[in-house]
Design an enzyme around this catalytic site. Structure first.
Site, PDB file in Angstrom:
ATOM      1  N   ALA A  96       0.950  -1.316   0.039  1.00 44.15           N
ATOM      2  CA  ALA A  96       0.027  -0.004  -0.082  1.00 44.15           C
ATOM      3  C   ALA A  96       0.923   1.212   0.230  1.00 44.15           C
ATOM      4  CB  ALA A  96      -0.814   0.023   1.105  1.00 44.15           C
ATOM      5  N   ASP A  97       0.491   2.250  -1.049  1.00 46.20           N
ATOM      6  CA  ASP A  97       1.025   3.488  -0.767  1.00 46.20           C
ATOM      7  C   ASP A  97       0.206   4.414   0.059  1.00 46.20           C
ATOM      8  OD1 ASP A  97       0.359   4.557  -4.082  1.00 46.20           O
ATOM      9  OD2 ASP A  97      -0.716   4.596  -2.282  1.00 46.20           O
ATOM     10  N   SER A  98       0.797   5.673   0.267  1.00 45.94           N
ATOM     11  CA  SER A  98      -0.054   6.439   1.244  1.00 45.94           C
ATOM     12  C   SER A  98      -1.567   6.729   0.867  1.00 45.94           C
ATOM     13  CB  SER A  98       0.913   7.915   1.196  1.00 45.94           C
ATOM     14  OG  SER A  98       0.859   8.670   0.078  1.00 45.94           O
ATOM     15  N   ASP A 156      -3.302   4.686  -0.831  1.00 42.26           N
ATOM     16  CA  ASP A 156      -3.914   3.198  -0.775  1.00 42.26           C
ATOM     17  C   ASP A 156      -4.436   3.523   0.774  1.00 42.26           C
ATOM     18  OD1 ASP A 156      -1.695   1.532  -2.603  1.00 42.26           O
ATOM     19  OD2 ASP A 156      -3.890   2.058  -3.142  1.00 42.26           O
TER      20      ASP A 156
END
Lengths: 75, 312
Positions: free
Chosen positions: A33-35, A37
Site C-alpha cells: 500500500a502507498d500513502s 491506498d
C-alpha cells in the site's frame, strides 16, 4: 470480531489475499500500500467502525495491528 | 469573470501560472499577477534565501496577489514553509507530497493553501486537512506528472470534494479553458504557454523549442523511478529511456538527470538539458506578453461554440 471486519476491509481495499493480512503485516512493506491506498483504507475504516482518524495519525498506522489498536481504543 | 477562485484570492482572471522550477521566478510571477492572474514563484530545490529574494523582488514589481509553490521533497521545505509566513506570502501551492503538517500554521497566518493533486484520494485528504482549494493536474502537463489525464481527473476530483478545483494540464487556448470549466473547474492553471511569455527569462533556445514542438514531441521519462517527468524529446530523453529499458539503477538515472533542467533553462542546452513542457506545446506557437496570453485565453471563451463542429 473487529479483526475480522478489519481484514475484510483490507482485502477489499488493497486487493490482497486474506491470509496475507496478519497482525504483524506492514501496509507498505507487506501489503503493497502507498500513502493514497492507506488513505482510502482509513476512510473505509472510519465508515465501518464509526471512528475518526485525523491526517496526523496516519503516520502511526503502519501495521495491521496498529490500525486495530486504534479502532479498539477509539470506538 | 467571477468564480469562487477569483473571489477567494482577489484576482481578476481565474488563472494561475504554474510553479515551474527554474522558470517561475519574480519576472514571470509579477507579470502574470499584474496581468490579472495569480503569478507563482517556484521554490523547487532552491535555497531558502534565494526564494526569499524572489518573493521580495516580486513584491517590488506588483502589489497584486501572488503565490509560492513549495516543493515538499526539497531538503529545505520546512524552512521555506516557515519563510513564506515570515514574508507575508498570501497564497501557497504545494507539490510532491502531503503538506498536512504545515497546514495549521499556514492557515493560522491567513495564507490560502492550494495543494496540487493527481488523484481523488489526495484531493479528499487535502480537503480534510483544511486546504482552500486543490489544483488537479492531469498527465498532459509538463514536468512531474501523475497517472490520470486532465479529462478524466477533473470531473472525478470535482465530484469528490466541495472546495474549488483548479484544472491544470494541457490547457493552451480558449477551447481548453471552456473544457476545464465544462469539467467542473473553478479556475485553470497554465504552465507551458507561459514559458514563451516575453517576461519569462528562460533561455531563448528553450522558448524556440517549445514554439517549434509538434503534438507528439514530448516523452515521459522516469516511470521506472516512480517520478515520471514529461519533457520535449531530445538526446537526454532518448538516453534516459534507453537506460530505463535496460533496467538501469536509480543512481545511474539520477546522475543522468542531475542539473539537466537548469542546463536547459539557464544555459539553453537543448540536447542534454531537460526541456520540460506539456503535450499542448504543439499548440503554443508564439512569444507574447503575459497580458496578451491571459486575454487571449479568456477572450475566446464566448466564441468557443463557433469552433465546435456540432450545431448546438
Amino acid at each position: 470480531m473487529n479483526f475480522d471486519k478489519l481484514k475484510e476491509i483490507i482485502v477489499e481495499e488493497l486487493g490482497v489475499e486474506e491470509d496475507e493480512v496478519t497482525l504483524e503485516a506492514s501496509f507498505a512493506d507487506d501489503l503493497g500500500a502507498d500513502s493514497l491506498d492507506l488513505f482510502e483504507l482509513v476512510m473505509s475504516i472510519e465508515d465501518t467502525f464509526g471512528v475518526t482518524i485525523p491526517n496526523e495519525e496516519l503516520v502511526n498506522i503502519k501495521t495491521v495491528k496498529s490500525a486495530l489498536d486504534y479502532i479498539e481504543a477509539n470506538s | 469573470m467571477e468564480t469562487r477562485i477569483t473571489q477567494l484570492l482577489g484576482i481578476e482572471y481565474p488563472i494561475f501560472q504554474g510553479g515551474m522550477a527554474w522558470v517561475a521566478e519574480h519576472n514571470l510571477a509579477a507579470a502574470v499577477s499584474n496581468a490579472g492572474g495569480l503569478g507563482i514563484i517556484a521554490a523547487a530545490n532552491a535555497p531558502t534565501e534565494v526564494v526569499r529574494n524572489e518573493i521580495r523582488k516580486t513584491k517590488e514589481m506588483t502589489d497584486k496577489p501572488f503565490g509560492v509553490n513549495v516543493m515538499l521533497l526539497s531538503a529545505n521545505a520546512e524552512e521555506v514553509a516557515q519563510m513564506v509566513i515570515d514574508e507575508g506570502v498570501p497564497v501557497v501551492t504545494t507539490g510532491a507530497g502531503d503538506p498536512s503538517k504545515y497546514m495549521a500554521k499556514w492557515k493560522a497566518n491567513g495564507i490560502k493553501v492550494i495543494p496540487v493533486v493527481a488523484s481523488t484520494a489526495l484531493a479528499k485528504m487535502m480537503e480534510r486537512a483544511g486546504a482552500d482549494a486543490v489544483i488537479a493536474e492531469g498527465c498532459e502537463a509538463g514536468g512531474h506528472i501523475g497517472e490520470l489525464t486532465t479529462m478524466t481527473l477533473i470531473p472525478q476530483v470535482v465530484d469528490s470534494v466541495s472546495i474549488p478545483v483548479i484544472a491544470a494540464g494541457g490547457i493552451g487556448d480558449s477551447r481548453g479553458v471552456v473544457a476545464a470549466f465544462a469539467l467542473g473547474a473553478d479556475a485553470i492553471q497554465v504552465g507551458t504557454r507561459f514559458i514563451v511569455a516575453k517576461e519569462c527569462v528562460v533561455h531563448q533556445n528553450y522558448k524556440h523549442k517549445v514554439i517549434k514542438a509538434k503534438d507528439i514531441d514530448t516523452d515521459v521519462t522516469g516511470r521506472t523511478t516512480g517520478h515520471p517527468v514529461r519533457s520535449l524529446k531530445n538526446k537526454l530523453t532518448r538516453q534516459f529511456l534507453k537506460l530505463e529499458r535496460e533496467f538501469a539503477s536509480a543512481e545511474k538515472l539520477e546522475a543522468l538527470g542531475a542539473g539537466s533542467l537548469r542546463n536547459a533553462v539557464v544555459d539553453g542546452d537543448m540536447h542534454y538539458g531537460s526541456v520540460m513542457a506539456g503535450q499542448i506545446a504543439g499548440l503554443v506557437n508564439k512569444e507574447q506578453t503575459c497580458k496578451e496570453i491571459i486575454e487571449d485565453l479568456f477572450a475566446g471563451v464566448e466564441e468557443v461554440k463557433k469552433f465546435s463542429k456540432i450545431a448546438w
